[in-house]
Design a protein around this motif. Sequence first.
Motif, PDB file in Angstrom:
ATOM      1  N   VAL A  19       0.769  -1.181  -0.014  1.00  0.00           N
ATOM      2  CA  VAL A  19       0.015  -0.128   0.092  1.00  0.00           C
ATOM      3  C   VAL A  19       0.724   1.159  -0.046  1.00  0.00           C
ATOM      4  N   ASP A  20       0.798   2.008  -1.210  1.00  0.00           N
ATOM      5  CA  ASP A  20       1.676   3.120  -1.188  1.00  0.00           C
ATOM      6  C   ASP A  20       0.800   4.385  -1.828  1.00  0.00           C
ATOM      7  N   PRO A  21       0.207   5.056  -1.259  1.00  0.00           N
ATOM      8  CA  PRO A  21      -0.521   6.240  -1.656  1.00  0.00           C
ATOM      9  C   PRO A  21      -0.094   7.185  -3.012  1.00  0.00           C
ATOM     10  N   GLU A  22       1.317   6.925  -3.088  1.00  0.00           N
ATOM     11  CA  GLU A  22       2.109   7.681  -4.224  1.00  0.00           C
ATOM     12  C   GLU A  22       1.981   6.973  -5.451  1.00  0.00           C
ATOM     13  N   ILE A  23       1.876   5.506  -5.254  1.00  0.00           N
ATOM     14  CA  ILE A  23       1.970   4.686  -6.664  1.00  0.00           C
ATOM     15  C   ILE A  23       0.657   5.020  -7.503  1.00  0.00           C
ATOM     16  N   THR A  24       0.774   5.135  -8.590  1.00  0.00           N
ATOM     17  CA  THR A  24      -0.293   5.536  -9.534  1.00  0.00           C
ATOM     18  C   THR A  24      -0.583   4.113 -10.321  1.00  0.00           C
ATOM     19  N   ARG A  25      -1.950   4.053 -10.958  1.00  0.00           N
ATOM     20  CA  ARG A  25      -2.129   2.846 -11.613  1.00  0.00           C
ATOM     21  C   ARG A  25      -1.350   2.617 -12.454  1.00  0.00           C
ATOM     22  N   ARG A  26      -0.624   3.433 -13.526  1.00  0.00           N
ATOM     23  CA  ARG A  26       0.564   3.177 -14.512  1.00  0.00           C
ATOM     24  C   ARG A  26       1.644   2.595 -13.805  1.00  0.00           C
ATOM     25  N   GLU A  27       2.034   2.972 -12.567  1.00  0.00           N
ATOM     26  CA  GLU A  27       3.112   2.524 -11.830  1.00  0.00           C
ATOM     27  C   GLU A  27       2.802   1.050 -11.423  1.00  0.00           C
ATOM     28  N   VAL A  28       1.685   0.729 -10.875  1.00  0.00           N
ATOM     29  CA  VAL A  28       1.390  -0.610 -10.693  1.00  0.00           C
ATOM     30  C   VAL A  28       1.620  -1.735 -11.951  1.00  0.00           C
ATOM     31  N   ILE A  29       0.957  -1.113 -13.200  1.00  0.00           N
ATOM     32  CA  ILE A  29       1.013  -1.902 -14.312  1.00  0.00           C
ATOM     33  C   ILE A  29       2.408  -2.056 -14.621  1.00  0.00           C
ATOM     34  N   SER A  30       3.224  -1.046 -14.433  1.00  0.00           N
ATOM     35  CA  SER A  30       4.633  -1.139 -14.860  1.00  0.00           C
ATOM     36  C   SER A  30       5.516  -2.268 -13.996  1.00  0.00           C
ATOM     37  N   ARG A  31       5.069  -2.190 -12.706  1.00  0.00           N
ATOM     38  CA  ARG A  31       5.661  -3.255 -11.924  1.00  0.00           C
ATOM     39  C   ARG A  31       5.298  -4.620 -12.002  1.00  0.00           C
ATOM     40  N   ILE A  32       4.132  -4.609 -12.600  1.00  0.00           N
ATOM     41  CA  ILE A  32       3.674  -6.029 -13.006  1.00  0.00           C
ATOM     42  C   ILE A  32       4.300  -6.503 -14.271  1.00  0.00           C
ATOM     43  N   THR A  33       4.445  -5.581 -15.138  1.00  0.00           N
ATOM     44  CA  THR A  33       4.925  -6.040 -16.434  1.00  0.00           C
ATOM     45  C   THR A  33       6.594  -6.123 -16.134  1.00  0.00           C
ATOM     46  N   SER A  34       7.149  -5.556 -15.254  1.00  0.00           N
ATOM     47  CA  SER A  34       8.613  -5.705 -15.045  1.00  0.00           C
ATOM     48  C   SER A  34       8.934  -7.012 -14.374  1.00  0.00           C
ATOM     49  N   GLY A  35       7.777  -7.527 -13.829  1.00  0.00           N
ATOM     50  CA  GLY A  35       8.004  -8.788 -13.009  1.00  0.00           C
ATOM     51  C   GLY A  35       8.343  -8.576 -11.400  1.00  0.00           C
ATOM     52  N   GLU A  36       8.180  -7.243 -11.079  1.00  0.00           N
ATOM     53  CA  GLU A  36       8.621  -6.888  -9.542  1.00  0.00           C
ATOM     54  C   GLU A  36       7.425  -7.311  -8.736  1.00  0.00           C
ATOM     55  N   TYR A  37       6.142  -7.203  -9.271  1.00  0.00           N
ATOM     56  CA  TYR A  37       4.941  -7.820  -8.482  1.00  0.00           C
ATOM     57  C   TYR A  37       4.461  -9.086  -9.286  1.00  0.00           C
ATOM     58  N   GLN A  38       4.654 -10.192  -8.561  1.00  0.00           N
ATOM     59  CA  GLN A  38       4.390 -11.643  -9.217  1.00  0.00           C
ATOM     60  C   GLN A  38       3.257 -12.260  -8.184  1.00  0.00           C
ATOM     61  N   ASN A  39       2.682 -13.333  -8.334  1.00  0.00           N
ATOM     62  CA  ASN A  39       1.649 -14.287  -7.382  1.00  0.00           C
ATOM     63  C   ASN A  39       1.001 -13.202  -6.890  1.00  0.00           C
ATOM     64  N   ILE A  40       0.042 -12.454  -7.684  1.00  0.00           N
ATOM     65  CA  ILE A  40      -0.689 -11.367  -7.265  1.00  0.00           C
ATOM     66  C   ILE A  40      -2.178 -12.043  -6.628  1.00  0.00           C
ATOM     67  N   SER A  41      -2.545 -11.850  -5.454  1.00  0.00           N
ATOM     68  CA  SER A  41      -3.854 -12.416  -5.246  1.00  0.00           C
ATOM     69  C   SER A  41      -5.051 -11.519  -5.628  1.00  0.00           C
ATOM     70  N   PHE A  42      -4.735 -10.099  -5.494  1.00  0.00           N
ATOM     71  CA  PHE A  42      -5.844  -9.303  -5.690  1.00  0.00           C
ATOM     72  C   PHE A  42      -5.267  -7.786  -5.878  1.00  0.00           C
ATOM     73  N   ILE A  43      -5.944  -6.848  -6.478  1.00  0.00           N
ATOM     74  CA  ILE A  43      -5.603  -5.389  -6.606  1.00  0.00           C
ATOM     75  C   ILE A  43      -6.893  -4.499  -6.374  1.00  0.00           C
ATOM     76  N   HIS A  44      -6.808  -4.026  -5.209  1.00  0.00           N
ATOM     77  CA  HIS A  44      -8.062  -3.111  -4.807  1.00  0.00           C
ATOM     78  C   HIS A  44      -7.569  -1.537  -5.201  1.00  0.00           C
ATOM     79  N   GLU A  45      -8.725  -0.892  -5.733  1.00  0.00           N
ATOM     80  CA  GLU A  45      -8.250   0.527  -5.901  1.00  0.00           C
ATOM     81  C   GLU A  45      -9.356   1.386  -4.844  1.00  0.00           C
ATOM     82  N   ILE A  46      -8.795   2.026  -4.125  1.00  0.00           N
ATOM     83  CA  ILE A  46      -9.316   2.566  -2.739  1.00  0.00           C
ATOM     84  C   ILE A  46      -9.587   4.062  -3.185  1.00  0.00           C
ATOM     85  N   GLY A  47     -10.556   4.613  -3.115  1.00  0.00           N
ATOM     86  CA  GLY A  47     -10.887   6.010  -3.706  1.00  0.00           C
ATOM     87  C   GLY A  47     -12.127   6.709  -2.590  1.00  0.00           C
ATOM     88  N   GLU A  48     -11.699   7.845  -2.146  1.00  0.00           N
ATOM     89  CA  GLU A  48     -12.732   8.296  -1.306  1.00  0.00           C
ATOM     90  C   GLU A  48     -13.521   7.360  -0.405  1.00  0.00           C
TER      91      GLU A  48
END
Length: 91
Positions: A19-48
């Motif tokens: 959980v990092d409030p400074e990471i954008t959707r684009r950054e999450v996608i970038s980290r998945i593509t690069s392999g930094e994030y693997q074995n993902i159970s789920f991704i939740h977007e928290i807003g308001e």
Amino acid sequence: MQYFVVMIDYGRRGREAIVDPEITRREVISRITSGEYQNISFIHEIGENSVEDVTEAILTEAALPQVPPEDVDLHAIRFDHVRDLRKHERT
């Protein structure tokens, strides 16, 4: 404020929620593509005042192939491994 929660599953070692409030959707996608994030159970977007499960949408954007477990031929993989071992024994 909007942020993403990425739950990583480490199997027997447990899970980790990133959980990092400074990471954008684009950054999450970038980290998945690069392999930094693997074995993902789920991704939740928290807003308001809402929580949205965006796992499939983000994985689709990251263009990771989803291979259903029934499509994996473990028998063929085992034979390939045995063949490779034999090939390397000869040298």
